[in-house]
Scaffold this motif. Structure first.
Motif, PDB file in Angstrom:
ATOM      1  N   ASP A 192       0.399  -8.916  10.288  1.00  0.00           N
ATOM      2  CA  ASP A 192       1.965  -8.167  10.500  1.00  0.00           C
ATOM      3  C   ASP A 192       1.582  -7.028   9.385  1.00  0.00           C
ATOM      4  O   ASP A 192       1.807  -6.928   8.173  1.00  0.00           O
ATOM      5  N   VAL A 193       2.406  -6.093   9.968  1.00  0.00           N
ATOM      6  CA  VAL A 193       2.391  -4.552   9.218  1.00  0.00           C
ATOM      7  C   VAL A 193       3.400  -3.617   9.124  1.00  0.00           C
ATOM      8  O   VAL A 193       4.331  -3.908  10.067  1.00  0.00           O
ATOM      9  N   TYR A 194       4.411  -3.637   8.130  1.00  0.00           N
ATOM     10  CA  TYR A 194       5.893  -2.819   7.989  1.00  0.00           C
ATOM     11  C   TYR A 194       5.851  -1.772   7.210  1.00  0.00           C
ATOM     12  O   TYR A 194       5.593  -1.534   6.414  1.00  0.00           O
ATOM     13  N   GLY A 198       2.727  -4.337   3.887  1.00  0.00           N
ATOM     14  CA  GLY A 198       3.862  -3.035   3.846  1.00  0.00           C
ATOM     15  C   GLY A 198       3.437  -2.246   3.498  1.00  0.00           C
ATOM     16  O   GLY A 198       2.234  -1.997   2.533  1.00  0.00           O
ATOM     17  N   ILE A 199       3.556  -0.628   3.538  1.00  0.00           N
ATOM     18  CA  ILE A 199       2.497   0.779   3.874  1.00  0.00           C
ATOM     19  C   ILE A 199       4.084   1.482   3.497  1.00  0.00           C
ATOM     20  O   ILE A 199       5.090   1.317   4.569  1.00  0.00           O
ATOM     21  N   ILE A 240       0.651  -1.585  -0.171  1.00  0.00           N
ATOM     22  CA  ILE A 240       0.541  -0.164   0.086  1.00  0.00           C
ATOM     23  C   ILE A 240       1.087   1.270  -0.358  1.00  0.00           C
ATOM     24  O   ILE A 240       1.723   1.446   1.078  1.00  0.00           O
ATOM     25  N   ASP A 241       0.344   1.966  -1.090  1.00  0.00           N
ATOM     26  CA  ASP A 241       0.992   2.974  -1.168  1.00  0.00           C
ATOM     27  C   ASP A 241       0.312   4.285  -0.641  1.00  0.00           C
ATOM     28  O   ASP A 241      -0.538   5.360  -1.152  1.00  0.00           O
ATOM     29  N   VAL A 242       1.012   5.268   0.646  1.00  0.00           N
ATOM     30  CA  VAL A 242      -0.167   6.668   1.011  1.00  0.00           C
ATOM     31  C   VAL A 242       0.563   7.795   0.085  1.00  0.00           C
ATOM     32  O   VAL A 242       1.926   8.185   0.746  1.00  0.00           O
TER      33      VAL A 242
END
Length: 268
Positions: free
Chosen positions: A107-109, A69-70, A10-12
């Motif tokens: 799980d978030v990175y 992955g963010i 994901i791209d913020v």
């Protein structure tokens, strides 16, 4: 038949939040990307709700243990966002990774957006298999940067904020400045020359990779630069952030690590 290895990237960004499951072997989206507008009040809670909507959208394609992955337009240090570019100031000094893990139940990175793009180019793109020090720069509203040494990311380099000739580098050489001042590629290339020759002197890289939307026109300005270091355009373009974030998330989860500099195996 070998099962497809997936992670969600994901791209913020300041105007949009984009996501897609990524085939980790190919470095490509496994299905069409989805985009949702960034909330006008882009606080951590509001952005987390949009990210949760994206994760829910792809949930039927993902294992419950699939990591996320963010990327963030921010310095990310041990899961804490230490700055905020084009998003609400509430992100500064905020435990973002903790909030997102609690919100998503996965799980978030978290990773800086330019670092994610650099990882993608190192693993799958223009710097695949490159040895030594690779420096990727993204030329856009500002200048983002990523440093990767023998496949290992050195995070949060922020080379766009080097002071060069009394100026913050990106205030002279970002592609936004080219447009705002109506510079020709030839005139802009003189500014890029000064920027890259300083970075070259300070870090002695083995390869420069140039990303950002303007990299589509790389033939207009890269040949005008006179450097010792080879300089090439990025290959993954607007997929790089999502792909890099997904790869980092999977790599860290597989090794049972969090908030550390990941080691990338370019031969995997």
């Amino acid at each position: 038949m070998v099962a497809q290895r997936l992670a969600l990237g994901i791209d913020v960004g300041g105007s949009g939040i984009k996501g897609a499951p990524v085939d980790l072997d190919a470095g490509e989206f496994s299905t069409e990307r989805r985009r949702i507008a960034t909330p006008k009040k882009s606080t951590p809670q509001n952005v987390a709700e949009v990210i949760a909507e994206l994760v829910d959208h792809f949930a039927d394609q993902l294992d419950p243990k699939t990591p996320v992955g963010i990327t963030m337009p921010a310095i990310v240090h041990h899961g804490v966002t230490m700055s905020a570019a084009n998003i609400d100031d509430a992100w500064i000094g905020f435990e973002a990774e903790k909030l997102l893990e609690e919100t998503l139940g996965r799980d978030v990175y978290l990773v800086n957006d330019a670092d994610a793009a650099g990882v993608a180019e190192s693993r799958y793109g223009a710097a695949k298999g490159a040895e030594g020090l690779v420096i990727m720069t993204t030329l856009g509203t500002g200048i983002g940067s990523a440093m990767i040494h023998n496949g290992v990311l050195i995070p949060n380099s922020e080379l766009g904020h080097l002071e060069i000739d009394g100026h913050d580098a990106e205030s002279r050489a970002a592609s936004r400045v080219k447009e705002e001042e109506g510079l020709s590629y030839k005139k802009w290339a003189k500014r890029l020359q000064r920027y890259y020759e300083v970075v070259e002197f300070l870090f002695s890289p083995d390869l420069f990779v140039v990303g950002g939307g303007v990299s589509r026109d790389a033939d207009e300005f890269l040949p005008l630069l006179k450097l010792r270091t080879p300089i090439v355009p990025a290959k993954l373009r607007n997929t790089a952030g999502i792909v890099g974030a997904a790869h980092l998330a999977a790599d860290l989860q597989e090794r049972g690590l969090s908030h550390v500099t990941p080691e990338l195996d370019s031969n995997a």
